[in-house]
Design an enzyme around this catalytic site. Structure first.
Site, PDB file in Angstrom:
ATOM      1  N   TYR C  91      71.933 -31.733  75.632  1.00  0.00           N
ATOM      2  CA  TYR C  91      70.904 -31.864  76.677  1.00  0.00           C
ATOM      3  C   TYR C  91      70.370 -30.520  77.152  1.00  0.00           C
ATOM      4  CZ  TYR C  91      68.789 -33.755  80.947  1.00  0.00           C
ATOM      5  OH  TYR C  91      67.924 -34.119  81.950  1.00  0.00           O
ATOM      6  N   SER C 185      77.722 -34.101  72.861  1.00  0.00           N
ATOM      7  CA  SER C 185      77.115 -34.497  74.127  1.00  0.00           C
ATOM      8  C   SER C 185      75.864 -35.340  73.855  1.00  0.00           C
ATOM      9  CB  SER C 185      76.814 -33.247  74.969  1.00  0.00           C
ATOM     10  OG  SER C 185      76.554 -33.616  76.287  1.00  0.00           O
ATOM     11  N   GLN C 186      74.678 -34.913  74.278  1.00  0.00           N
ATOM     12  CA  GLN C 186      73.464 -35.675  73.950  1.00  0.00           C
ATOM     13  C   GLN C 186      73.346 -35.830  72.445  1.00  0.00           C
ATOM     14  OE1 GLN C 186      69.164 -35.079  75.674  1.00  0.00           O
ATOM     15  NE2 GLN C 186      69.304 -33.853  73.840  1.00  0.00           N
ATOM     16  N   ASP C 271      86.767 -34.063  81.499  1.00  0.00           N
ATOM     17  CA  ASP C 271      85.315 -33.973  81.389  1.00  0.00           C
ATOM     18  C   ASP C 271      84.687 -34.773  82.523  1.00  0.00           C
ATOM     19  OD1 ASP C 271      82.655 -33.972  80.606  1.00  0.00           O
ATOM     20  OD2 ASP C 271      83.065 -34.551  78.537  1.00  0.00           O
ATOM     21  N   HIS C 300      83.929 -30.617  79.509  1.00  0.00           N
ATOM     22  CA  HIS C 300      82.862 -31.049  78.613  1.00  0.00           C
ATOM     23  C   HIS C 300      82.717 -30.149  77.387  1.00  0.00           C
ATOM     24  CE1 HIS C 300      79.606 -33.540  77.476  1.00  0.00           C
ATOM     25  NE2 HIS C 300      78.705 -32.599  77.578  1.00  0.00           N
TER      26      HIS C 300
END
Lengths: 329, 329, 329, 329, 329, 329
Positions: C91, C185-186, C271, C300
């Site tokens: 992201y 992640s994204q 996270d 994260h």
């Protein structure tokens, strides 16, 4: 994020707050003492430049006869008695400028906006002193006078709030049969307190109310102003019992048990200032007709302007019923 | 604490912002392009429950003919043309609920409260989309379309703001000779932009305006939204010159040089969001009659309700002059 | 500290996310619409100064035929088709510089690193615009176009991601039988989405994936970007149901149910950006062969470079199996 | 925001750091003592799964003969001596995984990535112990052994860094005439230190270097790790003079005066970790040929991947010159 | 707010910490090794300007015979042996100034205040070096030498603490039959460790003790110094088991099982540095007579000066019993 | 980092604070009014368990005759008059427990530790109420009663502080010729105020004093408690002049001009609570003999225990001179 129990558990939650045996005697004596003073209501027109709303600077005798300020706003040129909203202010604020908060008068009601003694310096301006002193206290108002129920700051403020209703009812422009109390946060807590002390209100509106369920509130959040209690007790070790014994006389949970007027309450599930369980603690104990609006994704701003929209619809109906004498479902 | 230069230096401060040679051509072409679309003003009454103020849901054709929303509020039952305040909203907000922001209508004016395209989701609700896309951008609106002056987000918003004045003037309830623009923060920046693009306004009011003096603003504060520019440039290394070349077409400093309507501006010396030098950068360049209110101990809240009180007094006098045709001192 | 349920409960956790009845129809129609445009793949060599890796600037037609950029990196001088890793970005980032992210090409694979439209400005640079606009939205990308499933930002991004696989397969240097998707992640969320939409992938790797289990994610953490949803709903009160109805079409939990390729997923127990329950929400629903790596003491950042080491071992085996046609256990 | 002086003043800034009379003797003796130990270079191949880069686990005798670890990465299958980059790591990190940091080997160079003794536990992993103890110290490495120049932690680390160059030159795959040192932050400070101690380097690259201009650095920022010095002195009141007397032997400002190799340095104007004046304090004293890259909108990330791109171009030219024996302009 | 389980659950809580089979052998060997060195106690009078308390600068041989510093404070002019309090210091601090911490000597006891090796630089000054080095570690002391139980920092510190008792007992002014150990936070953890290693103490006092219940402590709080463990493991992925295997030899939970002296422990329910469950983890395992003081509204400051008041009453009684030979109830 | 001007400029800095024409009359009248009440000193022994120090609970009549509490500590068994230190407490604290703060009595002096009315709830406990109320105020004590010099909170506290000296002198155990005042932060500000109001003190010690140079203090720092003034004025817009007119009567800068006793003051260059220029503002105006200790690397903790060590040496010499009647250089 959600700051408290899941909503289903909130709806069943019961506060552990105790109900002091002499709660009613304490408040009866407190009000009696202040009612011994003349209300001494003064109403002076204020020039604001507004044309649709008239504003008056009101002073009345609150706790112990001490002067309390308020703004009275009415639709311009009103001549006959109006349904009336008495509003209390959130923590740290005051009645503000006369040109602010035009909603309730614009909606056709008389609007008495009571100043909070000693506050009015953190986000909106006030003009009412708190002439009484205090024992050792932390910054803020939560521990002012907390050394006894007699000296506690909110004893004076709640008495002011009750007297504000009486001051409103003394005015020719107010229809004394149709007076509601309303407020957000501290103002909502005060509205609940008045609901427990004044039997014949047309309605009670509390947005995300503060001053509820102290035993839980003092231990479940690090947000001020509830946190003021914990900071005080962190230094005044050993005073836990005494402090909570005092607070029990000022807890919305206990006022709610005694309230009979129809109430509209709001609560926000991401509120860490007034965690939702503390609001449900009062709501689930509320003795009168009641409804709750749950804002799932809001913090302490709660419903914001939509809280007002909901309240306007609720009060319009309650004021109509009061006119016709219908009972509330 | 003071966030910028001492006040004496602020009063002498001159922005280093440049004035692009084709600034006027750019904006003339931009407005011409959008004026090619019909204004398409739609005005629909809204039920609010209010009795002293009537509210209408207005839509008009903004940039590129795209629909822009606004609330129109007037004293209830008004029939003849009124002096009018066109208001723009602060960053992240929208026009809000129809029941909010009753001040200007309560003061007897028509009040057109323009939504900000694409925003209206951070602190007050909006309803206007921004149908244009963007190149790579950071979160927020400061770098949306910043790849060129043609695609920059504020080209669309400023055009909307100019068209809002034109939409207002097209309404029977608006006295087209007596229209002022007003706003706080981003709204103040937009008011200054409109002041530089619309020659015949009755007055301009900007509270702690944003969108001014980008070369300094982008390097003197870590507060959003100015900081968005720096975060973008921290990734788009080497684009500094291009980004600032774009921003020069949207800087209040450059609009101020072209403004002729009397202006009332406020500034706060403890403001880190819109540091006072950036406001003085625009104010000191303002070409029309002007006055500035300095709030020494305030942050970005500026004068809050007192900014409105000051503005009401200023606009009352300016509207009166506009009626009588008196020049401004 | 652990940010979510104990690991044992995580392994049994089932998301409450719903599966819209027309989920498959929606995505079939979406992809069909964009596949109507020619892929228009362009591949241009880039001078980087590197000697062991060749880099190409790739453009292909993504959502609605709009151009999407990517870097293609291959071992220098490669002439025959390679097993290929299509990677998506986290992201706020973009495809970065051509000289970054040399791992997969250095490991002997073709590596197509897709840019994320409109992003690429927060921590690594991007070059792909998002030409579509949006209704009112908060800063960031989570609420861009959230007014409907058709306009939602991630409809475009996921379509881009599917088309990236198709673009890769169109290249002579890519062995179309051996294409895996990967991201963190994204990027991991996008890999899961592609896994649910493209049936014949050799493997799927998602590190600490985002875009999973929105009903829980939106209420269990205050960390961005999930928090963007809550901030939007705090202003757009009453839109909770509509927003979640939209999000259901973009939830990794629902894509996982449809995925058949072997998957390697990682999750970190500390996270707060992508709380582990949201990752297990997708993992526990994943229909294909699967394994999960749990990083107990990480936030994260997850496994960081060790996530790559794990993935390399996994993909090496999967690519070998794809070569030999062996089934996955 | 800019964290330091305006750029024009930075370019003229002169550090107040003193130059101890026996600075050169101290370092000569220090290096002599450690050179008394055999370099004891060990080089073991590591399986990484990579195909374009070969990685070796290197151990050599650093300060006092203590073992120091490094990764050696070279283009796969290299047989003849290569120009070589010796890299030092930023504060708190270690040499990381063998699969990370493939840039310099992919660019065709031998890349010796030295571990930092005792660190390697905050953001990338390390494997080298620091066998020496310390007097009372704060958390971190800035005050480890600060009780004297002999015991100071960086005496050991800088000696390791010098020995790493010697270890590199001892390898058949390294062209000893073409060795450059490079690093970011702490790694950049170490590169400057080596530049002051090793006369025949092909080039020196320091990104946003740390360990420069301690008198100013210790008082101009609250960011770690410089802040460690102030926290120590806040407790060890009265040790200011002694601490700064020690630090003078380890200050990049003093190493820069002695450096002759061509240097490429970068600095970021929004860097609060290594404020730009401290970098210019070293740069403006640098005795060799030099160039500085100024990143105006960056914090301590500096130029990020673009710092590498710049460095690759600079080193390519310097290595070419070294081959041909050309002097540097 | 409460940072851990409800008090009722805390009282039943059992730590999951394991008890290594060779725990006792490890510590027996460790102490034996250091006891091979002469205690080498040095006692030098210090001029402080005080008249009611005499202060002496004490040095003794701690771990591996390394010198450890302490202050000895006694009522001025004392000639006969006194009951004695050996105190350990909290994390980051040292023995401080000789003029500080006058409470225990003013109460009539000999007070040996042991410095903590290597610390003494964060909030109170120390003078004792830690001559041993470390493998890769994070800032602070929690991961210094954590690569093995032999090299772990607290092996040295706990040995120092045991030797401090022995040093005290060697002094003519100390009544060796009446020695108690005491400390807060890290000092409390050390007192518990000594309680598990030295069988004939008159009493043990631990205020809000640290170094207890590592498996839970490392995952339940983000506050330092427990958080140092997690940060280390976030980089040293895969070392979880080894790190916890080491920590098991240094956990107050395991020392408590072996302790026989009467103990007074305090715990604070709003403590996030040493979460109350970790304290109860040790307390509930404590084998000797014990009492716990619960401070419900305090954080890591615990009972502050009231912890001392409680301890004085407890120790007075225990010292009296020791004189008369009474058993403890 | 340094929080204010460079030290050289600090030494020349002159405060802009004004000296009200009737400053002396105001304070003469204030003290006269309170001296009309009997001092009413009560001294009760307290059981503490200490053996070298005796502690007494003292009450005396402060402002307006209101009772103020203090601890009196003396070396145990003292029979003849002692040189005496009257100490005032820092902001938010109280006199604490009788068992705390043993330094001055242990040094052989009588030590009267005055409670601060209404405070004693933030970090150390107090027992003295503030019976007077206040106009609207912010949380804390800085704006309590700020509506006039007569009602300002510090009028009462400073009067208490003067009366504390008088109460001390009334005690047989106090040598009235040898009384010094001392305090840190708020306590230091009170010591300076008393120095300006009581002519025959033996010495004045102020560590990092608060309550100095309000015009600068209110605008140069965002740290509490000075920030309380700015927050109040941010709401009470337009009261700047009135508030500063009140504060001028309570500013250490103005008291310092009138002080004649020898003074020892400390200041910390990294102090943001009491920025060093505000301390130098008072120091540079101090009329008596004076010395300043500068702590370059400290924040508001200043010299900590070393401030006490310095003060003990200074007072010992001053008390000796007072005994012999020597003048101070």
């Amino acid at each position: 994020m959600f700051t408290d129990l899941p909503e289903a558990q909130l709806r069943d939650y019961r506060s552990a707050q105790v109900d002091p045996a002499d709660f009613d005697e304490f408040w009866a004596a407190t009000l009696e003492q202040s009612r011994a003073f003349d209300l001494a209501v003064s109403v002076k027109p204020v020039y604001t430049g507004l044309v649709t709303v008239d504003v008056f600077d009101v002073t009345f005798a609150g706790y112990d006869g001490q002067p309390v300020r308020a703004w009275l706003r009415v639709p311009a040129g009103t001549t006959e008695p109006l349904a009336t909203v008495v509003q209390y202010v959130g923590y740290g604020g005051g009645r503000g400028e006369p040109t602010e908060n035009l909603f309730w008068a614009s909606a056709g009601y008389a609007h008495l906006h009571m100043d909070t003694r000693g506050q009015g310096s953190s986000w909106s301006i006030g003009a009412t002193p708190d002439p009484d002193g205090s024992g050792p206290q932390g910054p803020g108002f939560m521990t002012r006078g907390i050394e006894s129920r007699e000296t506690y700051y909110y004893r004076r403020v709640i008495t002011d709030a009750v007297r504000a209703v009486e001051a409103a009812r003394s005015l020719p422009i107010v229809d004394a049969e149709r007076v509601a109390v309303l407020g957000g946060s501290q103002g909502g807590g005060l509205a609940l307190a008045v609901a427990g002390l004044v039997p014949d209100l047309a309605g009670v509106v509390a947005y995300v109310p503060f001053l509820c369920d102290f035993p839980r509130a003092a231990t479940i959040t690090d947000a001020d102003p509830y946190r003021e209690i914990g900071r005080f007790l962190a230094v005044h070790r050993g005073s836990e019992e005494a402090v909570h014994a005092t607070l029990a006389y000022f807890d919305g949970v206990n006022f709610a048990k005694r309230a009979v007027a129809p109430a509209s309450i709001s609560v926000a599930l991401m509120d860490s200032t007034c965690p939702p369980s503390t609001v449900f603690g009062a709501y689930n104990n509320y003795a009168g007709a009641k409804a709750i609006t749950v804002w799932p994704y809001n913090g302490h701003e709660g419903g914001g302007p939509q809280d007002d929209v909901v309240a306007l619809a609720v009060l319009r109906e309650l004021f109509d019923r009061a006119l016709t004498g219908d009972a509330v479902a």
